[in-house]
Design a protein around this motif. Structure first.
Motif, PDB file in Angstrom:
ATOM      1  N   LEU A  67       0.813  -1.206   0.000  1.00  0.00           N
ATOM      2  CA  LEU A  67       0.000   0.000   0.000  1.00  0.00           C
ATOM      3  C   LEU A  67       0.852   1.264   0.000  1.00  0.00           C
ATOM      4  O   LEU A  67       0.557   2.227  -0.721  1.00  0.00           O
ATOM      5  N   HIS A  75       2.335   2.041  -3.342  1.00  0.00           N
ATOM      6  CA  HIS A  75       1.388   2.503  -4.352  1.00  0.00           C
ATOM      7  C   HIS A  75       0.721   3.839  -3.999  1.00  0.00           C
ATOM      8  O   HIS A  75      -0.114   4.335  -4.757  1.00  0.00           O
ATOM      9  N   CYS A  76       1.072   4.403  -2.876  1.00  0.00           N
ATOM     10  CA  CYS A  76       0.547   5.720  -2.500  1.00  0.00           C
ATOM     11  C   CYS A  76       1.536   6.767  -2.996  1.00  0.00           C
ATOM     12  O   CYS A  76       2.728   6.677  -2.717  1.00  0.00           O
ATOM     13  N   PRO A 118      -4.426   5.071  -2.136  1.00  0.00           N
ATOM     14  CA  PRO A 118      -4.743   3.628  -2.092  1.00  0.00           C
ATOM     15  C   PRO A 118      -4.780   3.052  -0.677  1.00  0.00           C
ATOM     16  O   PRO A 118      -5.465   2.071  -0.429  1.00  0.00           O
ATOM     17  N   ASP A 175      -8.227   3.880   0.478  1.00  0.00           N
ATOM     18  CA  ASP A 175      -9.153   3.072  -0.327  1.00  0.00           C
ATOM     19  C   ASP A 175      -9.196   1.655   0.215  1.00  0.00           C
ATOM     20  O   ASP A 175     -10.262   1.051   0.347  1.00  0.00           O
ATOM     21  N   ASP A 176      -8.031   1.089   0.518  1.00  0.00           N
ATOM     22  CA  ASP A 176      -7.971  -0.275   1.026  1.00  0.00           C
ATOM     23  C   ASP A 176      -8.634  -0.387   2.397  1.00  0.00           C
ATOM     24  O   ASP A 176      -9.382  -1.326   2.653  1.00  0.00           O
TER      25      ASP A 176
END
Length: 147
Positions: free
Chosen positions: A126, A129-130, A139, A142-143
């Motif tokens: 995570l 990808h942030c 993200p 979001d997760d």
């Protein structure tokens, strides 16, 4: 010296090699608060007291406190420590009984380590990808917001 022995003056107890709670704490590495707690929950037997109601500890009590501290450092639960203390004091014990307690604890540690490694892997993914910039999309959030 047990509960039924006569009370001593504090100085006389110290002269006999007994330790007050502060000295027992220093000698064992266990805080005064935890010594009282261990006595209250029965991990440590009730100790002798002086006329002034000070607790006094023998070398054996300090040894037991060190045992408890080491077991806590290894993450054993209070109930496991209670069982290990009983086995430690029983010279007729079977080492298989001790091994069983330690093995059960080891399996629990390994299970928790695997769970934490999984959590760390998910968080690494995570975080990678942030973007971590001024944009509002994230993200990580979001997760966390997934049903």
């Amino acid at each position: 010296m047990g509960k039924t022995d006569q009370f001593l003056e504090h100085a006389a107890a110290l002269e006999q090699g007994l330790l007050d709670i502060g000295r027992a704490s220093n000698a064992s590495g266990v805080s005064v608060k935890m010594i009282r707690h261990y006595e209250e929950i029965g991990l440590l037997k009730k100790v002798a007291r002086t006329y002034a109601n000070y607790r006094v500890y023998t070398a054996s009590d300090v040894h037991m406190l060190r045992f408890i501290k080491r077991a806590r450092t290894l993450g054993f639960s209070v109930e496991d420590i209670r069982e290990l203390l009983s086995l430690w004091q029983n010279k007729g014990r079977l080492s298989a009984s001790v091994r069983k307690v330690a093995h059960r604890h080891l399996e629990g540690l390994q299970r928790r380590i695997a769970e934490m490694q999984s959590m760390a892997g998910t968080l690494q993914h995570l975080v990678r990808h942030c973007h971590g910039d001024g944009r509002p999309d994230c993200p990580i959030l979001d997760d966390l917001g997934k049903p």
